[in-house]
Design a protein around this motif. Structure first.
Motif, mmCIF file in Angstrom:
data_model
loop_
_atom_site.group_PDB
_atom_site.id
_atom_site.type_symbol
_atom_site.label_atom_id
_atom_site.label_comp_id
_atom_site.label_asym_id
_atom_site.label_seq_id
_atom_site.Cartn_x
_atom_site.Cartn_y
_atom_site.Cartn_z
ATOM 1 N N GLY A 318 0.802 -1.218 0.000
ATOM 2 C CA GLY A 318 0.000 0.000 0.000
ATOM 3 C C GLY A 318 0.834 1.266 0.000
ATOM 4 O O GLY A 318 0.524 2.234 -0.712
ATOM 5 N N THR A 319 1.918 1.271 0.779
ATOM 6 C CA THR A 319 2.732 2.489 0.895
ATOM 7 C C THR A 319 3.515 2.788 -0.379
ATOM 8 O O THR A 319 3.524 3.942 -0.834
ATOM 9 N N PRO A 320 4.201 1.820 -1.002
ATOM 10 C CA PRO A 320 4.818 2.137 -2.295
ATOM 11 C C PRO A 320 3.811 2.637 -3.319
ATOM 12 O O PRO A 320 4.101 3.577 -4.072
ATOM 13 N N ARG A 321 2.632 2.046 -3.338
ATOM 14 C CA ARG A 321 1.620 2.502 -4.293
ATOM 15 C C ARG A 321 1.184 3.935 -3.979
ATOM 16 O O ARG A 321 0.884 4.721 -4.893
ATOM 17 N N PHE A 322 1.123 4.297 -2.716
ATOM 18 C CA PHE A 322 0.790 5.660 -2.317
ATOM 19 C C PHE A 322 1.798 6.654 -2.896
ATOM 20 O O PHE A 322 1.424 7.674 -3.487
ATOM 21 N N ILE A 323 3.084 6.347 -2.774
ATOM 22 C CA ILE A 323 4.115 7.258 -3.284
ATOM 23 C C ILE A 323 4.091 7.300 -4.813
ATOM 24 O O ILE A 323 4.215 8.370 -5.425
ATOM 25 N N ILE A 324 3.923 6.146 -5.437
ATOM 26 C CA ILE A 324 3.868 6.098 -6.905
ATOM 27 C C ILE A 324 2.659 6.881 -7.415
ATOM 28 O O ILE A 324 2.742 7.603 -8.421
ATOM 29 N N GLN A 325 1.528 6.777 -6.708
ATOM 30 C CA GLN A 325 0.347 7.517 -7.137
ATOM 31 C C GLN A 325 0.470 9.011 -6.867
ATOM 32 O O GLN A 325 -0.119 9.828 -7.592
ATOM 33 N N LEU A 326 1.212 9.381 -5.853
ATOM 34 C CA LEU A 326 1.524 10.800 -5.673
ATOM 35 C C LEU A 326 2.274 11.319 -6.897
ATOM 36 O O LEU A 326 1.980 12.400 -7.417
ATOM 37 N N GLN A 400 8.796 3.070 -5.863
ATOM 38 C CA GLN A 400 8.760 4.038 -4.762
ATOM 39 C C GLN A 400 10.087 4.784 -4.649
ATOM 40 O O GLN A 400 10.112 6.005 -4.467
ATOM 41 N N LEU A 401 11.192 4.057 -4.756
ATOM 42 C CA LEU A 401 12.510 4.692 -4.682
ATOM 43 C C LEU A 401 12.712 5.667 -5.836
ATOM 44 O O LEU A 401 13.203 6.795 -5.628
ATOM 45 N N ARG A 402 12.353 5.257 -7.042
ATOM 46 C CA ARG A 402 12.528 6.142 -8.189
ATOM 47 C C ARG A 402 11.615 7.368 -8.074
ATOM 48 O O ARG A 402 12.009 8.481 -8.441
ATOM 49 N N ALA A 403 10.403 7.172 -7.574
ATOM 50 C CA ALA A 403 9.529 8.318 -7.328
ATOM 51 C C ALA A 403 10.134 9.221 -6.259
ATOM 52 O O ALA A 403 10.072 10.457 -6.351
ATOM 53 N N GLY A 404 10.737 8.594 -5.230
ATOM 54 C CA GLY A 404 11.391 9.383 -4.188
ATOM 55 C C GLY A 404 12.511 10.233 -4.747
ATOM 56 O O GLY A 404 12.675 11.412 -4.368
ATOM 57 N N VAL A 405 13.298 9.667 -5.644
ATOM 58 C CA VAL A 405 14.376 10.428 -6.291
ATOM 59 C C VAL A 405 13.778 11.583 -7.094
ATOM 60 O O VAL A 405 14.291 12.714 -7.068
ATOM 61 N N GLU A 418 20.527 10.974 -4.099
ATOM 62 C CA GLU A 418 21.659 10.094 -4.410
ATOM 63 C C GLU A 418 21.589 8.801 -3.604
ATOM 64 O O GLU A 418 21.843 7.717 -4.141
ATOM 65 N N ARG A 419 21.227 8.908 -2.330
ATOM 66 C CA ARG A 419 21.201 7.713 -1.483
ATOM 67 C C ARG A 419 20.090 6.768 -1.911
ATOM 68 O O ARG A 419 20.294 5.554 -2.013
ATOM 69 N N TRP A 420 18.914 7.295 -2.154
ATOM 70 C CA TRP A 420 17.808 6.451 -2.593
ATOM 71 C C TRP A 420 18.086 5.874 -3.987
ATOM 72 O O TRP A 420 17.725 4.731 -4.272
ATOM 73 N N GLY A 421 18.734 6.641 -4.824
ATOM 74 C CA GLY A 421 19.091 6.152 -6.152
ATOM 75 C C GLY A 421 20.053 4.979 -6.084
ATOM 76 O O GLY A 421 19.946 4.031 -6.874
#
Length: 768
Positions: A318-326, A400-405, A418-421
């Motif tokens: 659910g949480t990765p999908r939340f970030i991806i949908q953001l 989620q990581l790529r969206a975070g970047v 850089e760290r998440w990447g």
């Protein structure tokens, strides 16, 4: 009709339902109430329990029976027509019409054609009749602290005889309201009756305007137009205000907001239809309930369940999908303000996983039952164990990581970007090595606690193809999945050759939750299956499944919508599988719409980068289509046509947007063309040349481009076509080839009974 000037578009959508089909009919009030019935006879083995009005997960009353001129009206003999706004039953010279009002817990049942008197009785064993007060009958609802008021129209008197409430034919029908007190229920009826025609007109206009402005579609292919318009409106039924803005997971059981379901459904439910404010509020609502306890192993997670009395964090996806949908929301809306507002939630979601759940290889670990395949038995043992590193979870974590970047770059947070990447890069490298074995033409479904890959063939692998670049293997894996898992009626949850494969969802042989993720078809999975086919240049194959789903909406199950599940195999003597599970499921509808807009039409905005991808992949059957897609404050209108000589023309008109249009028409080279408000982009394909013309707001030529066939893309497509040559849908095997059909039944007193047939909760989704 009680509403004048019903728009022709809605009038043309009416569907007649035969007695033999006896279909489900469902309406919501766009808030917390829904009304469910069947067209002729309420006999569904799973859904009959929910007949009638339901509010905020409480059953209010169980439907009704009508009487006219001393005779009970027999629904089984009626002629039935369903429109997006009402149900009409014709009983000879009598007509019954049912309406549920927007944002009100009020039902109107119109009865016309009677000579002397009409009557109604409310159904439901637990419904408690309280008293007759003037011309209003009062009841205590079947569940919850609700009062039901029943009153005839036009201030006609009401009497009661043997449980039937009678009035003069001049009343024209009855109003039924549900509220917390009798006084509130009575006032609700009075207010609704006073403006009933206006309220019904508003409901009709809302539906028509939604189709015209949000999901506009026109085509000479009548089946396509009718099906997608219906699916769009039944999808919109589930976009509600029960607890703030949200999307019901499905009806009848899941009239609440689920994190996983919410974010799977979001693109097709509210983004492609341009409901950006609704999407924004959904994201804000779930962010508000994000776990902020840094000492909790669930730190950073958003809820899986967000119901009036239940908040639960026990899900990984659910949480990765939340970030991806953001990220998807920002791409469609251009709302950079929400990036700044929710960036702390993005950070918590990733940092919480890194702190508690990520291993040395970058994999996101998880407990069992924390993926979407979450069914378990009465002892909470998983029916389909997938711990500790499922392939779809890794794909979502990577997204989620790529969206975070993406967000960190926007916020100029270089350290996190850089760290998440680096974590994403490590994950991608290890995934390609650990989940792929040359001995298997598909990916491992998971790695166990010891890091050993488990190669059960499930559809989850289809989500993981962004984690590696081997196109030939992707195509091979897609073909394998299609031929082993994808039936003409939908995508199964387990390979039919697996010893634990369950051909039927509902049977006396075993408990239904045992089959839930072990063979049962999940309609929402068709979305990713079709997407992968289209990406491989096999849009004709994908369109076969797409068309079959459109026909389901028009001919089977709930009128205009798609079900949660189906059996993997047809019952003996049947030509297609039986529908099961929720009769109307958000992610089933939404994935059909998402694939239509993003992959068949190929319109994918990214307003943050100032681009829109135009990658149409239209099947040959469709010779003309006109659509409109919202992007930010503007819109993109598309008009597709093809001639018998093979020439194809795509015309895109841009209003209120300024973008770089990435023209991606395989196998031609990509073109990047700047477009602005009022521009018209014409793309013409004929033979081995793609031509593009840009016209300004005055219709004057502003630029011309051309593209040749790309040798690399053509070679790649040739390779893909060879891999997919002769691809077919999966076909049922003989039941004797499935050990589960013999092993899971036991004879008791000469009868076949289910083993472990206790009610089992599906991660909170108890269906009994």
């Amino acid at each position: 009709m009680t509403v004048d000037n019903v728009p022709e578009l809605l009038d043309q959508m009416k569907i007649r339902v035969s007695r033999e089909n006896n279909r489900a009919v469902s309406f919501t009030n766009k808030e917390a109430a829904y009304y469910y019935t069947q067209s002729h006879l309420n006999d569904h083995p799973e859904h009959a329990y929910f007949e009638g009005m339901n509010v905020a997960k409480n059953r209010i009353f169980g439907g009704y029976t009508l009487y006219a001129d001393g005779q009970e009206l027999d629904n089984e003999l009626a002629e039935v027509t369903v429109s997006p706004y009402s149900l009409v039953r014709t009983h000879g010279r009598l007509t019954e019409e049912l309406w549920l009002f927007d944002y009100r817990n009020v039902l109107e049942v119109i009865v016309s054609g009677a000579s002397t008197e009409i009557g109604i009785s409310l159904k439901g064993e637990a419904l408690e009749y309280l008293k007759l007060e003037g011309n209003t009958a009062l009841f205590k609802a079947m569940e919850g602290e609700w009062i039901v008021a029943l009153r005839p129209g036009k201030e006609q008197p009401l009497s009661e005889k043997d449980g039937v409430f009678l009035t003069m034919a001049a009343a024209g029908g009855f109003f039924i309201a549900c509220a917390r007190t009798a006084e509130e229920a009575v006032k609700l009826i009075e207010d609704t009756e006073r403006q009933a025609d206006a309220l019904k007109g508003e409901r009709v206009r809302r539906l028509a305007e939604f189709l015209q402005n949000n999901v506009y579609l026109s085509s000479s292919n009548e089946e396509l137009t009718l099906a997608l318009n219906w699916i769009s409106l039944t999808m919109d039924q589930l976009v509600t205000r029960q607890q703030g803005e949200g999307i019901y997971a499905g009806l009848p059981w899941f009239n609440e907001y689920w994190g996983r379901d919410q974010f799977i459904a979001m693109p097709g439910a509210v983004l492609v239809s341009g409901q950006f404010e609704t999407a924004r509020q959904i994201l804000l609502s779930f962010a508000e309930y994000q776990n902020r306890d840094a000492a909790s192993k669930y730190y950073g997670r958003v809820p899986n369940i967000l119901a009036p009395e239940n908040i639960d964090y026990h899900t990984t996806d659910g949480t990765p999908r939340f970030i991806i949908q953001l990220q998807d929301y920002v791409k469609y809306s251009g709302d950079t303000a929400l990036i700044e507002q929710l960036y702390p939630a993005v950070c918590s979601s990733i940092e919480g996983s890194l702190r508690y759940w990520v291993d040395e290889k970058g994999y996101l670990t998880h407990d069992d039952n924390e993926t979407w395949m979450d069914a378990r038995d009465a002892e909470l043992k998983s029916y389909s164990p997938r711990d500790t590193r499922a392939n779809d979870i890794q794909a979502l974590w990577y997204g989620q990581l790529r969206a975070g970047v993406y967000f960190a770059d926007y916020m100029q947070d270089q350290e996190k970007a850089e760290r998440w990447g680096r974590v994403a890069d490590r994950l991608q490298k290890n995934f390609a090595a650990d989940f792929h074995d040359p001995a298997y033409p598909y990916l491992a479904d998971r790695l166990d606690a010891d890091g050993v890959p488990e190669f059960t063939l499930r559809p989850n692998q289809l989500f993981a193809f962004d984690l590696f670049d081997d196109r030939a293997f992707k195509d091979t894996a897609v073909r394998t999945a299609w031929e082993e898992l994808v039936y003409p009626w939908g995508t199964a949850s387990l390979d039919r050759r697996h010893p634990f494969f369950h051909p039927f969802h509902l049977t006396e042989q075993y408990h239904k939750d045992e089959a839930y993720h072990n063979g049962t078809v999940w309609t929402w999975l068709n979305g990713i299956a079709m997407q992968r086919m289209i990406e491989a240049g096999q849009e004709e194959t994908a369109y076969e499944l797409f068309s079959n789903m459109n026909r389901q909406a028009l001919e089977l199950g709930v009128v205009g919508g798609l079900s949660e599940n189906q059996d993997a195999y047809p019952q003996e003597g049947a030509s297609r599988a039986k529908l099961t599970g929720a009769y109307l499921q958000a992610w089933s509808n939404s994935e059909q719409l998402r694939v239509w807009y993003q992959y068949f039409l190929g319109i994918r905005p990214d307003l943050i980068l100032g681009k829109v991808t135009l990658a149409p992949r239209m099947p040959q059957e469709l010779t003309d289509v006109q659509v409109r897609v919202k992007a930010g404050e503007g819109s993109i209108e598309a008009d597709y046509s093809s001639a018998s000589g093979g020439e194809q023309v795509f015309v895109f008109c841009f209003a209120g947007v300024e973008l770089a249009a990435i023209v991606d028409v395989s196998p031609f080279e990509l073109l990047e063309i700047p477009v602005a408000d009022g521009n018209e982009l014409r793309i013409m394909l004929n033979g081995e040349k793609l031509m593009a013309e840009l016209l300004d707001g005055n219709g004057q030529l502003a630029g011309q481009w051309s593209a040749d066939i790309s040798a690399d893309r053509a070679a790649q497509q040739l390779q893909s076509d060879k891999i997919f040559d002769g691809v077919q849908f999966a076909e049922p095997l003989a039941l004797s080839e499935h050990p589960v059909m013999e092993r899971r039944s036991a004879a008791v007193d000469g009868k076949t009974v289910a083993v472990d047939a206790k009610t089992a909760a599906v991660d909170g989704k108890t269906e009994e």
